[in-house]
Write an enzyme that holds these catalytic residues in place. Structure first.
Site, PDB file in Angstrom:
ATOM      1  N   LYS A 114       2.915 -13.097  10.084  1.00 31.71           N
ATOM      2  CA  LYS A 114       1.518 -13.543  10.186  1.00 31.71           C
ATOM      3  C   LYS A 114       0.817 -13.509   8.837  1.00 31.71           C
ATOM      4  CE  LYS A 114       0.212 -11.134  13.903  1.00 31.71           C
ATOM      5  NZ  LYS A 114      -0.706 -10.417  14.800  1.00 31.71           N
TER       6      LYS A 114
ATOM      7  N   GLU B 292      -2.181  -7.990  17.630  1.00 28.93           N
ATOM      8  CA  GLU B 292      -3.282  -7.632  16.748  1.00 28.93           C
ATOM      9  C   GLU B 292      -4.034  -8.924  16.426  1.00 28.93           C
ATOM     10  OE1 GLU B 292      -2.239  -5.593  13.103  1.00 28.93           O
ATOM     11  OE2 GLU B 292      -4.322  -5.639  12.432  1.00 28.93           O
TER      12      GLU B 292
ATOM     13  N   ARG C 239      13.389  -8.872  17.141  1.00 29.83           N
ATOM     14  CA  ARG C 239      12.396  -9.850  16.695  1.00 29.83           C
ATOM     15  C   ARG C 239      13.039 -11.220  16.634  1.00 29.83           C
ATOM     16  NH1 ARG C 239       7.994  -7.814  14.211  1.00 29.83           N
ATOM     17  NH2 ARG C 239       6.827  -9.526  13.315  1.00 29.83           N
TER      18      ARG C 239
HETATM   19  P1  ATP Z   1       3.164  -9.413  11.834  1.00 32.32           P
HETATM   20  O1  ATP Z   1       3.888  -8.217  11.319  1.00 32.32           O
HETATM   21  O2  ATP Z   1       3.681 -10.726  11.354  1.00 32.32           O
HETATM   22  O3  ATP Z   1       1.670  -9.301  11.732  1.00 32.32           O
HETATM   23  P2  ATP Z   1       3.196  -8.224  14.380  1.00 32.32           P
HETATM   24  O4  ATP Z   1       4.454  -7.823  15.020  1.00 32.32           O
HETATM   25  O5  ATP Z   1       2.398  -7.148  13.727  1.00 32.32           O
HETATM   26  O6  ATP Z   1       3.474  -9.428  13.407  1.00 32.32           O
HETATM   27  P3  ATP Z   1       1.497  -8.302  16.605  1.00 32.32           P
HETATM   28  O7  ATP Z   1       0.269  -9.088  16.806  1.00 32.32           O
HETATM   29  O8  ATP Z   1       1.365  -6.842  16.422  1.00 32.32           O
HETATM   30  O9  ATP Z   1       2.268  -8.964  15.394  1.00 32.32           O
HETATM   31  O10 ATP Z   1       2.533  -8.608  17.762  1.00 32.32           O
HETATM   32  C1  ATP Z   1       2.249  -8.504  19.131  1.00 32.32           C
HETATM   33  C2  ATP Z   1       3.542  -8.370  19.889  1.00 32.32           C
HETATM   34  O11 ATP Z   1       4.389  -9.461  19.596  1.00 32.32           O
HETATM   35  C3  ATP Z   1       4.264  -7.114  19.483  1.00 32.32           C
HETATM   36  O12 ATP Z   1       4.778  -6.504  20.641  1.00 32.32           O
HETATM   37  C4  ATP Z   1       5.346  -7.589  18.578  1.00 32.32           C
HETATM   38  O13 ATP Z   1       6.432  -6.733  18.612  1.00 32.32           O
HETATM   39  C5  ATP Z   1       5.633  -8.981  19.151  1.00 32.32           C
HETATM   40  N1  ATP Z   1       6.156  -9.866  18.114  1.00 32.32           N
HETATM   41  C6  ATP Z   1       5.592 -10.211  16.948  1.00 32.32           C
HETATM   42  N2  ATP Z   1       6.402 -10.994  16.217  1.00 32.32           N
HETATM   43  C7  ATP Z   1       7.523 -11.169  16.954  1.00 32.32           C
HETATM   44  C8  ATP Z   1       8.752 -11.864  16.756  1.00 32.32           C
HETATM   45  N3  ATP Z   1       9.001 -12.565  15.642  1.00 32.32           N
HETATM   46  N4  ATP Z   1       9.679 -11.814  17.743  1.00 32.32           N
HETATM   47  C9  ATP Z   1       9.442 -11.132  18.864  1.00 32.32           C
HETATM   48  N5  ATP Z   1       8.325 -10.449  19.113  1.00 32.32           N
HETATM   49  C10 ATP Z   1       7.371 -10.455  18.181  1.00 32.32           C
HETATM   50 MG    MG Z   2       1.521  -5.468  14.608  1.00 35.27          MG
END
Ligand code: ATP
Ligand code: MG
Length: 565
Positions: free
Chosen positions: A271, A37, A261
Site C-alpha cells: 500500500k 488499516e 500473502r
Molecule cells: P501494507 O503493509 O501494504 O499496508 P497491510 O497488510 O498492512 O498492507 P492491512 O490494511 O493491514 O494492509 O490489511 C488488512 C488485511 O488484509 C490483513 O489481515 C492483511 O493480512 C490482509 N492483506 C493485506 N495484504 C495482503 C496480501 N497481499 N495478501 C493477502 N492478504 C493481505
Molecule cells: Mg497492516
C-alpha cells in the site's frame, strides 16, 4: 455472508475451524473479521483475505465484522474508510458488525492500566533508538531498560500524564514487561503505547497516546468475540504476544491463524508503494485501470466473480510464494466469456471500399450477442459500401502462414459477405490508405453456398455508421516479474513500464455501442474484453481493454522473431 454458494476447496485454515467446531471450543460459533488499516485503497491481495474471512464464516453459518484498524492517526483518512466499504460490497460481501479499533481506545487504556497495576507494564523513558539498541539480536539477549523497575505508582502517574499530554512525542512509551531474553524478539518488552500529538480521523484530538498494533489487534478481536482471526504470515512471530495479552487480561481467547500473502507477478502490492505511485503521479489515481487496487481493476473491467473464483483457486498456504498474473487474467477471461456481449470494433482503422456493392445500400446483418449465452439474443449491424477493418488484418505482402486480407485473397467479413481484395490505394509515403474489394452477393451472412473455404474471418464496421471512440490499451505497470527487484539505492519506480498505457484515439465502433453506460463490459470480437470508462462523454465513449483474447497470430509471429533483450 458471501455471494458465492459453492464451498471452497479444503485448506488448513478450514481444517482448524472444523477442529474447533468438533471440540466445541467456541460453542460451535464462527466469528471472523476483516481488519484493514484505512491508509490506502484495497488491492487484490486484500481480496484474498476478504474471500477467506467472509467465505469461511459463511460456510459455517458464522459472522464477519469489518473492522478498521485505525490506530495510526497520521496515515489514516475518511476517504479510505469509504472506499474500503465500497470495495468490500462490490466484491459481493456483507459484514455483520462495522467497527473501528478507535472505538476501543478507552477500553484499551483501562487494560493498559490493569497491566501496570499487575506489574506487567512500565513507562520507559528511553528513546526509540536506545530501545532498539537494548533489544539485542536473534543470537544475543536484550538488556533491561534502566526504567524497567519503576514502582507501580510512578508508572501509573507517568502513564496518566502521558495521556494528559504533558510529554512531547517520542519522549516516553509504555512497554509490556515480559522477557528481555526471550528468543522471540517480539516478546522482549514490546511497546504498547506511544505518544503522538496527532489528530485522529474519528477521535479528533481526544488522544495523544495511541496503542501499537500488537496491543490493539488481539484485544479488538477479543472484544468482538472473534473466534478465528486470520492474518498474513509476517504476524506468525507476533502470535505469542497476541496470546500473552489475552492471557494476562483474561479476556475472550480469539485464535490467530496465519496464511500466505498474495504476491502477483508484475504487480506491486504494498500500500505504501501504491500510495507513492499515486502521489508521484505515475498513475492517474488509486483507480487508474493499471493499478492492482479493487477500484482500479473494477474500472479496468474485472468482475467480482472473476476475482472470487481466482481467490478460491489459489487457496491459502503456510509459505509465501508468487502467483502468475496470467492466472488472474485467465479467470477474468473465463468469466467475461460467459457474460460479456460481443461487439465489433476496429482499433486501428483501414478503409475498405467494396466496389461492386450498390452505392447507397445499407443492409442490417444479424449478429449473435453471445455464443456462450443463448438467452443473450441477436442484434443488427449495418453493412454498407465503405467499411473499416483492422490495419493488422491487411498485408500487401503476406508472410507465410498469414491468411487474412491481401491482394487476390478472399476472406469472410464476420456476419457479412466474402470479399476479395482487388487493389490498394497508397499515399506518397507508400503506405496503404485504402483497400479495394469485390464481394460475392451469394455469401450473405458469411455462408458459402458452394462450400468453398476461406481461411480467415475478420471484423469490420460500416464507415458511415461507425462511432468514434478512444480506446486505452494496457500492459503491465512494471517490466519486471518482481517490481521490487532493484539494484542498491534504486527505487522500485525504475521498473515502471513506459508502455503500460497506449491510447488509440481513432477507434471505430459499431453503432449499438453509442450509449453504453460506464462500467459495461463487452467482448470486441477478436480483440479482447473492454469496459466503458468513466471518462466517456456522450459524443465520445472511452473504452479500457480489460484483457486481450489470446492472439494466436501474434504468438506465431513472435516465435519467428529473434529473441529481444
Ligand atoms: P501494507 O503493509 O501494504 O499496508 P497491510 O497488510 O498492512 O498492507 P492491512 O490494511 O493491514 O494492509 O490489511 C488488512 C488485511 O488484509 C490483513 O489481515 C492483511 O493480512 C490482509 N492483506 C493485506 N495484504 C495482503 C496480501 N497481499 N495478501 C493477502 N492478504 C493481505
Ligand atoms: Mg497492516
Amino acid at each position: 455472508m458471501a455471494a458465492s454458494p459453492s464451498p471452497a476447496p479444503s485448506n488448513f485454515v478450514r481444517d482448524i475451524i472444523l477442529d474447533d467446531l468438533k471440540t466445541n471450543k467456541y460453542e460451535a460459533r464462527v466469528q471472523t473479521r476483516f481488519p484493514p488499516e484505512p491508509n490506502g485503497y484495497l488491492h487484490i491481495g486484500h481480496a484474498k483475505a476478504i474471500c477467506l474471512d467472509f467465505g469461511l464464516a459463511d460456510e459455517f453459518g458464522g459472522k464477519t465484522n469489518l473492522r478498521f484498524d485505525d490506530t495510526n492517526p497520521e496515515k489514516e483518512e475518511t476517504e479510505y474508510v469509504d472506499s474500503i466499504q465500497e470495495d468490500v460490497k462490490w466484491l459481493g460481501f456483507h459484514w455483520d458488525g462495522l467497527f473501528y479499533a478507535s472505538d476501543y481506545f478507552d477500553q484499551l487504556y483501562q487494560w493498559a492500566v490493569k497491566l501496570i497495576k499487575a506489574g506487567k507494564a512500565y513507562v520507559d523513558d528511553l528513546s526509540a533508538e536506545e530501545i532498539r539498541k537494548h533489544r539485542g539480536t536473534l543470537t544475543e539477549p536484550g538488556e533491561d531498560s534502566p526504567y524497567r523497575s519503576r514502582s507501580l505508582e510512578e508508572n501509573l502517574d507517568l502513564f496518566e500524564r502521558m495521556k494528559a499530554g504533558e510529554f512531547p512525542d517520542g519522549s516516553r512509551v509504555l512497554r509490556a514487561k515480559i522477557d528481555m531474553a526471550s528468543p522471540n524478539l517480539n516478546m522482549r518488552d514490546p511497546v504498547m503505547y506511544r505518544i503522538l500529538h496527532a489528530e485522529h480521523h474519528r477521535t479528533g484530538n481526544k488522544w495523544c497516546i495511541y496503542p501499537m498494533y500488537d496491543f490493539a489487534h488481539g484485544q479488538s478481536d477479543s472484544l468482538e468475540r472473534v473466534t478465528h482471526s486470520m492474518c498474513t504470515l509476517e504476524f506468525e512471530d507476533h502470535r505469542p504476544l497476541y496470546n500473552w495479552f489475552i492471557e494476562q487480561l483474561e479476556i475472550f481467547p480469539s485464535r490467530q491463524i496465519e496464511f500466505d500473502r498474495l504476491n502477483l507477478t508484475y504487480t506491486q502490492l504494498s500500500k505504501r508503494k501504491l500510495l507513492q505511485l499515486v502521489e508521484q503521479k505515475h498513475v492517474s489515481g488509486w483507480d487508474d485501470p493499471r493499478m492492482p487496487t479493487l477500484s482500479g481493476i473494477r474500472r479496468r473491467g474485472y468482475t467480482p466473480e472473476a476475482i472470487r473464483n481466482f481467490c478460491k483457486a489459489i487457496g491459502v498456504s503456510k509459505t509465501n510464494g508468487s502467483i502468475e498474473l496470467a492466472m488472474l487474467e485467465h479467470f477474468v477471461r473465463e468469466d467475461l466469456n460467459k457474460r460479456a456481449p460481443r461487439a465489433m470494433a476496429v482499433l486501428r482503422p483501414l478503409k475498405v471500399v467494396i466496389d461492386n456493392y450498390p452505392q447507397n445500400q445499407v443492409e442490417e446483418m444479424d449478429a449473435v450477442n453471445n455464443p456462450e449465452d443463448a438467452t443473450a439474443g441477436t442484434r443488427e449491424i449495418p453493412l454498407s459500401r465503405v467499411l473499416y477493418i483492422e490495419r493488422d488484418d491487411f498485408r500487401e505482402d503476406p508472410p507465410k502462414g498469414y491468411y487474412r486480407l491481401s491482394p487476390g485473397r478472399e476472406v469472410r467479413l464476420r456476419y457479412g459477405y466474402l470479399v476479395t481484395c482487388t487493389g490498394v490505394v497508397k499515399n506518397e509515403k507508400d503506405e496503404v490508405i485504402e483497400v479495394h474489394c469485390t464481394y460475392d452477393p451469394a455469401t450473405r451472412g458469411g455462408n458459402t453456398p458452394d462450400g468453398r473455404k476461406v481461411k480467415s474471418t475478420i471484423h469490420w464496421v460500416s464507415a458511415a455508421h461507425a462511432i468514434d471512440a478512444e480506446v486505452r490499451l494496457y500492459q503491465t505497470l512494471f517490466t519486471k516479474e518482481d517490481p521490487n527487484d532493484t539494484k542498491d539505492g534504486e527505487d522500485f519506480t525504475v521498473n515502471l513500464n513506459p508502455q503500460s498505457l497506449e491510447v488509440r484515439n481513432s477507434a471505430k465502433l459499431e453503432p449499438s455501442l453509442k450509449n453504453a453506460p460506464a462500467g459495461s463490459r463487452y467482448q470486441f470480437e477478436r480483440l479482447g474484453y473492454f469496459c466503458v470508462d468513466l471518462d466517456s462523454t456522450p459524443g465520445k465513449p472511452v473504452f479500457n481493454r480489460t484483457v486481450a483474447l489470446k492472439d494466436t497470430w501474434a504468438k506465431v509471429e513472435k516465435k519467428n522473431q529473434p529473441p529481444r533483450n
